[in-house]
Enzyme design. Structure first.
Site, PDB file in Angstrom:
ATOM      1  N   ASP A   1      20.017  -6.780   3.148  1.00 31.96           N
ATOM      2  CA  ASP A   1      20.355  -5.723   2.018  1.00 31.96           C
ATOM      3  C   ASP A   1      19.895  -4.070   2.492  1.00 31.96           C
ATOM      4  O   ASP A   1      19.225  -3.441   1.418  1.00 31.96           O
ATOM      5  CB  ASP A   1      19.636  -6.073   0.970  1.00 31.96           C
ATOM      6  CG  ASP A   1      20.075  -5.507  -0.347  1.00 31.96           C
ATOM      7  OD1 ASP A   1      21.002  -5.115  -0.744  1.00 31.96           O
ATOM      8  OD2 ASP A   1      18.908  -5.186  -1.248  1.00 31.96           O
TER       9      ASP A   1
ATOM     10  N   LEU B   1       0.832  -1.274   0.031  1.00 28.14           N
ATOM     11  CA  LEU B   1       0.090   0.002  -0.283  1.00 28.14           C
ATOM     12  C   LEU B   1       0.877   1.356  -0.128  1.00 28.14           C
ATOM     13  O   LEU B   1       1.865   1.281   0.594  1.00 28.14           O
ATOM     14  CB  LEU B   1      -0.879  -0.083   1.186  1.00 28.14           C
ATOM     15  CG  LEU B   1      -1.893   1.153   1.173  1.00 28.14           C
ATOM     16  CD1 LEU B   1      -2.940   0.531  -0.104  1.00 28.14           C
ATOM     17  CD2 LEU B   1      -2.870   0.897   2.438  1.00 28.14           C
ATOM     18  N   TRP B   2       0.652   2.122  -0.631  1.00 27.33           N
ATOM     19  CA  TRP B   2       1.392   3.382  -0.968  1.00 27.33           C
ATOM     20  C   TRP B   2       0.857   4.480   0.072  1.00 27.33           C
ATOM     21  O   TRP B   2      -0.232   4.363   0.540  1.00 27.33           O
ATOM     22  CB  TRP B   2       0.989   4.044  -2.258  1.00 27.33           C
ATOM     23  CG  TRP B   2       2.059   4.910  -2.939  1.00 27.33           C
ATOM     24  CD1 TRP B   2       2.338   6.063  -2.898  1.00 27.33           C
ATOM     25  CD2 TRP B   2       3.255   4.426  -3.797  1.00 27.33           C
ATOM     26  NE1 TRP B   2       3.474   6.396  -3.392  1.00 27.33           N
ATOM     27  CE2 TRP B   2       4.004   5.311  -4.043  1.00 27.33           C
ATOM     28  CE3 TRP B   2       3.593   2.963  -4.056  1.00 27.33           C
ATOM     29  CZ2 TRP B   2       5.202   5.119  -4.967  1.00 27.33           C
ATOM     30  CZ3 TRP B   2       4.670   2.994  -4.646  1.00 27.33           C
ATOM     31  CH2 TRP B   2       5.279   3.924  -5.344  1.00 27.33           C
TER      32      TRP B   2
END
Length: 573
Positions: free
Chosen positions: A453, A388-389
């Site tokens: 990462d 979700l943005w």
């Protein structure tokens, strides 16, 4: 979605009114019944009529005159032609106009009796794809036996050229009576079709009734629209949802909307080194990361090796919520049909689509994206993670992580060989000074998942150096359940600082009744539609890494004392 529904309803009504307008143009040239010039008993044609029909022989009464077949030489109105609405791009509505044109035959047959001819219907090109689509579809107008033109059509068949009969009820009068009925029937049909479309997701699953749509009633919000509103209200600078919201019905509603809301746009991902796509769910923006590996795949080699793992992104959201961080946006698994998405896929992304071994693939646009490393569906259906943005006002600022790797074989970063590296970070003059607790918490979070990462991090832009470290982009996690990359814990080992609430939560999740952590995580993951997310081996690894992180904190406490290691805030006051 609400705006688009209004646009569709408006265009539908305008299209219906165009049909009525064309008829009114024809009617405008018809004189009133009292002034109509008809053929006399001498059989003379109406003046000015090129296609005047010969009248009955002299001496024959009008009552015995032969009935003119209203279907003969029926004028064709081009309003129903699909090219009339080609600019609108609304195939269903065009089909409705065609059906409406057919139902106007009764009225047009009466126009034919007066000698008025409609313009000839232009031929359709054989390559007209819209026409081909219309032939496959069901009639748009309701077929409920209540044809608004049935009465007029029946009357017109037996209508004779008698002046007194015409005076009783003119064609204009009949048209005026039926005009309101036509608009009502057509608009109701549009409303029913839109309501049915809203009640099903892109896979054809019923979502629930959203009610009858009309112009006067207040629009009823569907479940996805309400979910997006909840999300907008929840997000705050220091957390993305309230403290008690992770297990709530509202969170489940948001996750369900992300998994089922219709996809209205599918395009290239915003940026980055790994393949992703931008997916619009109505007015809500999301990011889609495709599945690259089966759940059981073990990624070996460097700790950051391999493609992004979509299931790692899903599990990362749930782990963040369980630990109480609340700084990872919701992520849910979803299966999409790439072929069905082609009409809403951007040209740029479509250029990267191809078929391989019967499977639909795409490689998108990113730093490392190339055809030989494309993501492929199983046939047409691709599984992926939908993130979700954040709201538009929640802008992010990117910083280089102080514990970033060099990503070059044989070259180590300073923190990898300098055990006192964190002392520099803990000086007030350091740009990373205020983020010490964020770095140690995120180190535990990443270690539990096996994510090595985290080379950059993002914070709320307006908070600057005081902002929370966002737990986004966790897709390099859960690659190898047999290996614990302890270098990820370097911030905790070197800085020996941890927030009080995080330490208490780690302790509670160590054993029943709240733990173990793997059990709680798996329970939460069962809410996802593509469950199972993690294999049993990965769940075992989570508990093993949890114990390792706890021992590191305990060693710090033993060395520096609890009051110095476990703090409620930073800098300490």
């Amino acid at each position: 979605m609400k705006f688009k529904h209004r646009v569709i309803m408006t265009v539908s009504m305008l299209l219906a009114m165009v049909i009525l307008f064309v008829v009114e143009i024809r009617l405008a040239s018809i004189p009133d019944s009292g002034e109509t010039k008809r053929k006399g008993r001498t059989g003379e044609a109406v003046a000015g009529s090129e296609d005047a029909v010969k009248g009955p022989p002299a001496g024959v009464n009008d009552e015995k005159a032969p009935t003119i077949d209203p279907r003969a030489n029926l004028p064709r109105v081009p309003v129903g032609d699909p090219r009339f609405a080609l600019g609108l791009g609304l195939v269903d509505l065009v089909h409705g106009a065609r059906e409406g044109s057919k139902q106007l035959e009764g009225i047009l047959s009466q126009l034919n009796r007066t000698g008025i001819q409609g313009p000839p219907r232009p031929p359709l090109p054989p390559h007209n794809l819209i026409l081909e689509n219309l032939r496959k579809q069901k009639p748009f107008l309701p077929d409920d036996g209540n044809d608004p033109f049935a009465q007029l059509r029946n009357e017109s068949v037996g209508l004779e050229s008698n002046r007194d009969l015409i005076k009783k009820r003119t064609i204009k009068e009949k048209y005026a009576d039926l005009k309101t009925n036509l608009v009502r029937k057509y608009s109701d049909a549009v409303a029913r079709k839109l309501s049915d479309a809203l009640n099903h997701d892109d896979a054809g699953n019923k979502l629930g009734d959203v009610g009858h749509i009309n112009e006067t009633a207040t629009p009823i919000k569907n479940s996805s629209e309400m979910a997006w509103e909840i999300w907008q209200k929840w997000v705050k600078p220091n957390y993305l949802y309230p403290e008690d919201a992770f297990w709530s019905d509202e969170m489940n509603q948001i996750l369900n909307a992300m998994a089922t809301a219709p996809i209205t746009s599918f395009g290239v991902g915003h940026k980055g080194t790994q393949l992703k796509a931008t997916m619009m769910l109505g007015e809500q923006k999301t990011a889609f990361k495709p599945m690259r590996y089966p759940r059981t795949e073990v990624i070996t080699g460097d700790p950051y090796a391999g493609f992004d793992r979509h299931n790692g992104e899903i599990a990362g959201f749930h782990l963040d919520g369980i630990l109480g961080f609340r700084i990872a946006p919701p992520v849910v698994g979803r299966r999409v049909n790439l072929t069905a998405l082609k009409p809403v896929t951007s040209d740029t992304l479509m250029e990267t689509f191809f078929i391989k071994d019967g499977n639909t693939c795409f490689f998108g646009k990113c730093y490392y994206c190339k055809p030989e490393e494309a993501a492929c569906a199983k046939g047409e259906v691709m599984e992926g993670a939908v993130t979700l943005w954040l709201p538009e006002w929640y802008t992010l600022k990117t910083w280089r992580h102080p514990y970033q790797r060099t990503y070059r074989p044989g070259f180590q970063a300073r923190w990898e060989h300098d055990s006192k590296y964190c002392r520099e970070l803990m000086k007030p003059s350091s740009e990373y000074y205020y983020g010490i607790l964020e770095f140690t918490e995120t180190a535990i979070f990443d270690f539990l998942m096996g994510n090595a990462d985290r080379h950059h991090y993002e914070v709320f832009a307006k908070a600057a150096k005081h902002g929370r470290l966002m737990h986004i982009d966790s897709a390099k996690s859960f690659g190898n359940p047999l290996h614990d990359e302890q270098s990820v814990l370097a911030p905790l080992v070197q800085c020996c600082r941890l927030r009080e609430s995080t330490w208490q939560r780690l302790q509670a999740l160590r054993s029943p009744p709240e733990g173990p952590l793997s059990k709680v995580l798996d329970t939460s993951l069962k809410r996802d539609p593509v469950y199972p997310i993690l294999t049993p081996e990965h769940l075992v690894a989570v508990d093993r890494r949890h114990s390792i992180a706890m021992r590191v904190v305990e060693q710090c406490i033993k060395k520096h004392g609890r009051d110095e290691v476990i703090v409620s805030s930073w800098p300490q006051r």
